[in-house]
Design an enzyme around this catalytic site. Structure first.
Site, PDB file in Angstrom:
ATOM      1  N   SER A  46       0.822  -1.210   0.000  1.00 25.32           N
ATOM      2  CA  SER A  46       0.000   0.000   0.000  1.00 25.32           C
ATOM      3  C   SER A  46       0.859   1.265   0.000  1.00 25.32           C
ATOM      4  CB  SER A  46      -0.919   0.013   1.212  1.00 25.32           C
ATOM      5  OG  SER A  46      -1.725  -1.134   1.230  1.00 25.32           O
TER       6      SER A  46
HETATM    7  N1  SAH Z   1      -1.131  -4.140   3.476  1.00 29.70           N
HETATM    8  C1  SAH Z   1      -0.350  -4.974   2.621  1.00 29.70           C
HETATM    9  C2  SAH Z   1      -1.118  -5.540   1.410  1.00 29.70           C
HETATM   10  C3  SAH Z   1      -2.017  -4.666   0.647  1.00 29.70           C
HETATM   11  S1  SAH Z   1      -2.708  -5.476  -0.770  1.00 29.70           S
HETATM   12  C4  SAH Z   1       0.881  -4.250   2.144  1.00 29.70           C
HETATM   13  O1  SAH Z   1       0.929  -3.029   2.215  1.00 29.70           O
HETATM   14  O2  SAH Z   1       1.813  -4.910   1.692  1.00 29.70           O
HETATM   15  C5  SAH Z   1      -4.057  -6.380  -0.040  1.00 29.70           C
HETATM   16  C6  SAH Z   1      -3.736  -7.794   0.327  1.00 29.70           C
HETATM   17  O3  SAH Z   1      -4.956  -8.398   0.754  1.00 29.70           O
HETATM   18  C7  SAH Z   1      -3.206  -8.657  -0.821  1.00 29.70           C
HETATM   19  O4  SAH Z   1      -2.017  -9.275  -0.456  1.00 29.70           O
HETATM   20  C8  SAH Z   1      -4.327  -9.690  -1.037  1.00 29.70           C
HETATM   21  O5  SAH Z   1      -3.856 -10.944  -1.453  1.00 29.70           O
HETATM   22  C9  SAH Z   1      -4.964  -9.761   0.333  1.00 29.70           C
HETATM   23  N2  SAH Z   1      -6.348 -10.233   0.372  1.00 29.70           N
HETATM   24  C10 SAH Z   1      -7.368  -9.899  -0.461  1.00 29.70           C
HETATM   25  N3  SAH Z   1      -8.494 -10.546  -0.091  1.00 29.70           N
HETATM   26  C11 SAH Z   1      -8.169 -11.310   0.990  1.00 29.70           C
HETATM   27  C12 SAH Z   1      -8.914 -12.208   1.815  1.00 29.70           C
HETATM   28  N4  SAH Z   1     -10.209 -12.486   1.607  1.00 29.70           N
HETATM   29  N5  SAH Z   1      -8.267 -12.802   2.849  1.00 29.70           N
HETATM   30  C13 SAH Z   1      -6.942 -12.556   3.075  1.00 29.70           C
HETATM   31  N6  SAH Z   1      -6.201 -11.725   2.320  1.00 29.70           N
HETATM   32  C14 SAH Z   1      -6.804 -11.109   1.290  1.00 29.70           C
END
Ligand code: SAH
Length: 198
Positions: A46
Site C-alpha cells: 500500500s
Molecule cells: N497491506 C499490505 C497488502 C495490501 S494489498 C501491504 O501493504 O503490503 C491487499 C492484500 O490483501 C493482498 O495481499 C491480497 O492478497 C490480500 N487479500 C485480499 N483478499 C483477501 C482475503 N479475503 N483474505 C486474506 N487476504 C486477502
C-alpha cells in the site's frame, strides 16, 4: 507529515521502518516514493500515506490486540506490531504469506500470528480485537468483522466498488455502530466469502 498525519508514534515508526526491505530488488529505489508498488500475485504494497492514515484511524494501544486482513508484504503488519501488543494477520496467497512471515521473523518480530486463507470472515478464535484493519477494498462492511470487535473497538476498512472506495472507521458501541468517513482511496479487491467472492 506534509499530508496531515499528526500521530507522532505513527510518523516515528514509519520513519524507522525500512520500507525497501518489503519490496522486490527492482523496486528498492522507489521504496520511499509515496505510491503503491507491485509485490506479486497481482497485489501491491500500500501507499505509505494510506498506511499512515489507516494506522492513525485504528487508534492503537500499546497493549491492544489487532487483526489485519491482507498481510501482503508485511509492511503494515510491522507497523501494527510496533504500536500494538499482539497482531493476528491473514493473507490469502500462501506465497505472499510465507514471504511476509520470513521477512518479519528475520526482522525480529515475535508478537505476530500468521494465517493463510480467506480472512474476510475474520479470525473468530482470537476475538475480541481492539482493532481490525482490512487492507483490501470490500463491497460492504462485513457484520462478522464488527462482531469480532471489543466494545469501543475500531474497524478500519475501504468500502466501495473496485475502482474507488471510501475509507471507513467503524466503532462498535454495543449493538450500535458509529461510522466515520476518513477519505477516498483505491485498494486491490478483498476477495472471499464476505468480499467480492473468488
Ligand atoms: N497491506 C499490505 C497488502 C495490501 S494489498 C501491504 O501493504 O503490503 C491487499 C492484500 O490483501 C493482498 O495481499 C491480497 O492478497 C490480500 N487479500 C485480499 N483478499 C483477501 C482475503 N479475503 N483474505 C486474506 N487476504 C486477502
Amino acid at each position: 507529515r506534509r499530508r496531515g498525519i499528526l500521530d507522532e508514534r505513527v510518523l516515528q515508526t514509519m520513519n524507522e521502518l525500512p520500507r525497501h526491505e518489503f519490496v522486490a530488488p527492482a523496486y528498492v529505489f522507489e521504496a520511499y516514493e509515496d505510491h503503491p508498488l507491485p509485490i506479486g500475485e497481482g497485489q501491491t504494497i500500500s501507499q505509505p500515506y494510506m498506511v499512515a492514515v489507516m494506522t492513525e484511524a485504528l487508534e492503537l494501544h500499546p497493549a491492544g490486540k489487532v487483526l489485519e486482513i491482507g498481510t501482503g508484504s508485511g509492511y503494515q503488519t510491522a507497523i501494527l506490531a510496533r504500536l500494538a501488543g499482539q497482531v493476528f494477520t491473514i493473507e490469502k496467497f500462501s506465497s505472499l504469506a510465507t514471504a511476509a512471515e520470513e521477512r518479519l521473523r528475520g526482522m525480529g518480530f515475535t508478537n505476530i500470528l500468521y494465517r493463510t486463507g480467506d480472512g474476510s470472515g475474520g479470525w473468530p478464535e482470537h476475538a475480541p480485537y481492539h482493532c481490525i484493519l482490512v487492507t483490501a477494498g470490500a463491497p460492504f462492511v462485513p457484520e462478522v468483522l464488527v462482531d469480532q470487535l471489543a466494545e469501543g473497538g475500531r474497524l478500519v476498512i475501504p468500502v466501495g466498488d473496485t475502482n474507488q472506495q471510501e475509507l471507513l472507521q467503524v466503532v462498535r458501541r454495543g449493538f450500535d455502530r458509529e461510522i466515520h468517513s476518513i477519505n477516498y482511496c483505491r485498494f486491490v479487491p478483498l476477495t472471499g466469502k464476505y468480499g467480492w467472492g473468488e
